[in-house]
Design an enzyme around this catalytic site. Sequence first.
Site, short mmCIF file in Angstrom:
data_model
loop_
_atom_site.label_atom_id
_atom_site.label_comp_id
_atom_site.label_asym_id
_atom_site.label_seq_id
_atom_site.Cartn_x
_atom_site.Cartn_y
_atom_site.Cartn_z
N ASN A 1 28.54 39.12 29.44
CA ASN A 1 29.90 39.06 28.93
C ASN A 1 30.11 40.19 27.93
O ASN A 1 29.72 40.10 26.77
CB ASN A 1 30.15 37.70 28.27
CG ASN A 1 31.62 37.50 27.90
OD1 ASN A 1 32.42 38.43 27.98
ND2 ASN A 1 31.96 36.28 27.51
N ASN B 1 38.64 38.60 27.47
CA ASN B 1 39.23 38.35 28.79
C ASN B 1 38.58 37.18 29.51
O ASN B 1 38.75 37.02 30.71
CB ASN B 1 39.16 39.63 29.65
CG ASN B 1 37.73 40.04 29.98
OD1 ASN B 1 36.77 39.30 29.77
ND2 ASN B 1 37.57 41.25 30.51
N ASP B 2 37.85 36.34 28.79
CA ASP B 2 37.19 35.20 29.44
C ASP B 2 38.19 34.30 30.15
O ASP B 2 37.91 33.76 31.22
CB ASP B 2 36.40 34.39 28.41
CG ASP B 2 35.18 35.14 27.90
OD1 ASP B 2 34.95 36.28 28.35
OD2 ASP B 2 34.46 34.60 27.05
N GLY C 1 32.46 33.87 31.95
CA GLY C 1 32.92 34.98 31.14
C GLY C 1 32.26 36.32 31.39
O GLY C 1 32.63 37.32 30.76
N ASP D 1 31.61 39.91 32.94
CA ASP D 1 32.67 40.84 33.33
C ASP D 1 32.13 42.24 33.59
O ASP D 1 30.92 42.50 33.47
CB ASP D 1 33.78 40.88 32.27
CG ASP D 1 33.24 41.10 30.85
OD1 ASP D 1 32.21 41.79 30.70
OD2 ASP D 1 33.85 40.59 29.90
N ASP E 1 31.15 40.35 53.75
CA ASP E 1 30.87 38.92 53.80
C ASP E 1 31.20 38.35 55.18
O ASP E 1 32.16 38.77 55.84
CB ASP E 1 31.73 38.23 52.73
CG ASP E 1 31.46 36.75 52.63
OD1 ASP E 1 30.34 36.38 52.25
OD2 ASP E 1 32.39 35.97 52.93
N GLU F 1 26.95 40.85 56.61
CA GLU F 1 26.23 39.58 56.54
C GLU F 1 26.31 38.92 57.92
O GLU F 1 27.35 38.42 58.32
CB GLU F 1 26.86 38.66 55.48
CG GLU F 1 26.11 37.34 55.37
CD GLU F 1 26.86 36.30 54.55
OE1 GLU F 1 26.19 35.46 53.92
OE2 GLU F 1 28.11 36.32 54.54
#
Length: 618
Positions: free
Chosen positions: A132, A137-138, A157, A159, A325, A354
């Site tokens: 974090n 900006n959490d 949190g 980032d 993905d 994947e």
Amino acid sequence: MKTKLIVLLSWCLVALTQAQVEKIEPPFWWSGMHAQKLQLMCYGKDISKYNVQIEGITIDEIKKTENPNYLFVTIDTKGIEPGTFSIHFLEKDKIAFSQPYELKKRRENSSQRKGFDSSDVMYLIMPDRFANGNANNDSHPDTVEKADRSKPGGRHGGDIQGVIDHLDYLKDLGATALWSTPLLEDNEPVYSYHTYAQSDLYKIDPRYGTNEDYKRLASEMHKLDMKLIMDYVTNHWGSKHWMIKDLPTKNWIHQWPEGFKRSNYRMTTQFDTNASVVDSKGCMDGWFDTTMPDMNQSNPLLLKYITQNAIWWIEYADLDGFRVDTYSYNDKEGIAKWTKAIMDEYPDFNIVGEVWMHDQAQMAYWQKDSKIGAIDNFNSHLPSVMDFTLHDALMVVFNEDKGAWDKGMIKAYDNFTNDFLYPDINNLLLFAGNHDTNRINEIYQGDINKYKMAMTLVFTTRGIPQMYYGDEIGMLGNRDKKGDGDIRRDFPGGWKGDTQNAFLSSDKENGRTNDQEAFHSFTKKVLNWRKNAKVIHTGKLLQYIPFDNVYVYFRYKEEKSVMIIINNNSNDQELNVTRFKEGLKDYKMGTDIITDSNIDVTEAITIQGKTSMIIELK
């Protein structure tokens, strides 16, 4: 009074423009791209009632859909210099309003960017759980879910700034590339840290930072000669995506009469010549989850949208690769077109898909120029796939102390006997674990010797090694018993107030414990050696059938050779080197880079139980 009236009229004109054009995507583009046709998605209330005109630019097509809030305008950018031009929206042949649009100048040699390859070691993080760097900006007013570190499935949190703050740690460890799970906005009310249910494909989630922060991350990594890989999701979006709430066309997503229909997850139906249509459709068109609407890549408007979006991020953020993905759940013809378009734009780029399957032939089907795919005239154009069958072996093999016909190291050996199926064995992604699997150190109950054996294999065999954040300090996690949150724990020291900081060495206050240091020092030593070991990057693989649960293989080039020994037996083993003459050639000595000890390879080699050796031959 006249001045006030002009200001008021100007304000009204701006307000009208904003009301009529809420979005144009891509928000800007670049001059001189390989693909010269650009599809502009224009969105606004009843925007389809307007015609479109652009001075000096050819409009190839204006496409309207059943939703009047969309216009898809395809323009020809050939020969158009960088600059800003106006898109005029006309009503009864008169300009109702105009919208500026910019073609930017490309970076020099942008199209020749070099993607990740077998010289790299990829480090996988979940950004919410790594560090974090900006507590402000959490939580964010534009997103629903707020930070709550007490919840294993909540937002914690981490980032982009936290990643930037610890790039020196990754560099020192020996990682050369970073794969972050998705960073685009995911505005689901719960479980949004996962970020695979994206709500805006052109916007970094504000709880991670800004688009500029992401661009800065790539820039800072490039200064350290490291590469940034974006986790891209083509198969599904999030249920809160603004376009899902106001679909351009009904078939933008796969719709089912009963509403939600989950995928049957049977990817074999994509190539099974005996598969029923209902089962094939059930795999490709079924939704991955309730919050993940399944996108219809056979819709040309959608396909163009996600193709341009992917290229936009490469160009904007200066990316070095994609991990895609759930690659094999897409409409296979559509995803092949998507992949080819990107590789045509960037011929030296790399994309790993994947393809979570448990058979080498089935995985090889999805790699570019596969002879297996050619059987039904399919070519995915996908350069790289993930080696899930090696992962399957790694999950169990080092708990099988006694080798047998189908137990122990033979499982690793057998994996490589099928390399003939792959068009490019050096472009397979290898891993002992990731964000969807139980932690490798959980499987082996924190046994550092088993970790060393597993990672010796991953770091020295053919392909591109990938490791999961925290494995290098022995982090544990059991998904089966405690859920996803347990395998996605916070990296210790990534948050202000953490009592321990595993980013720091054990000789620092509150740094790594002695046990953590043992994991870390081994990983660091091997990875930093690997950086310059070109024979490991591109050398051939020569392997020997394991006897007594001891696996021996060589990586070799004409001028260089490395002998790897993995003793998965609990007891010490003495190896008669005569059997390995083909690999040893005329070499007399070697240095085990793990222990720095010199080895006479003309005499029997003794290796301790449950250990590995990486012998650089001289």
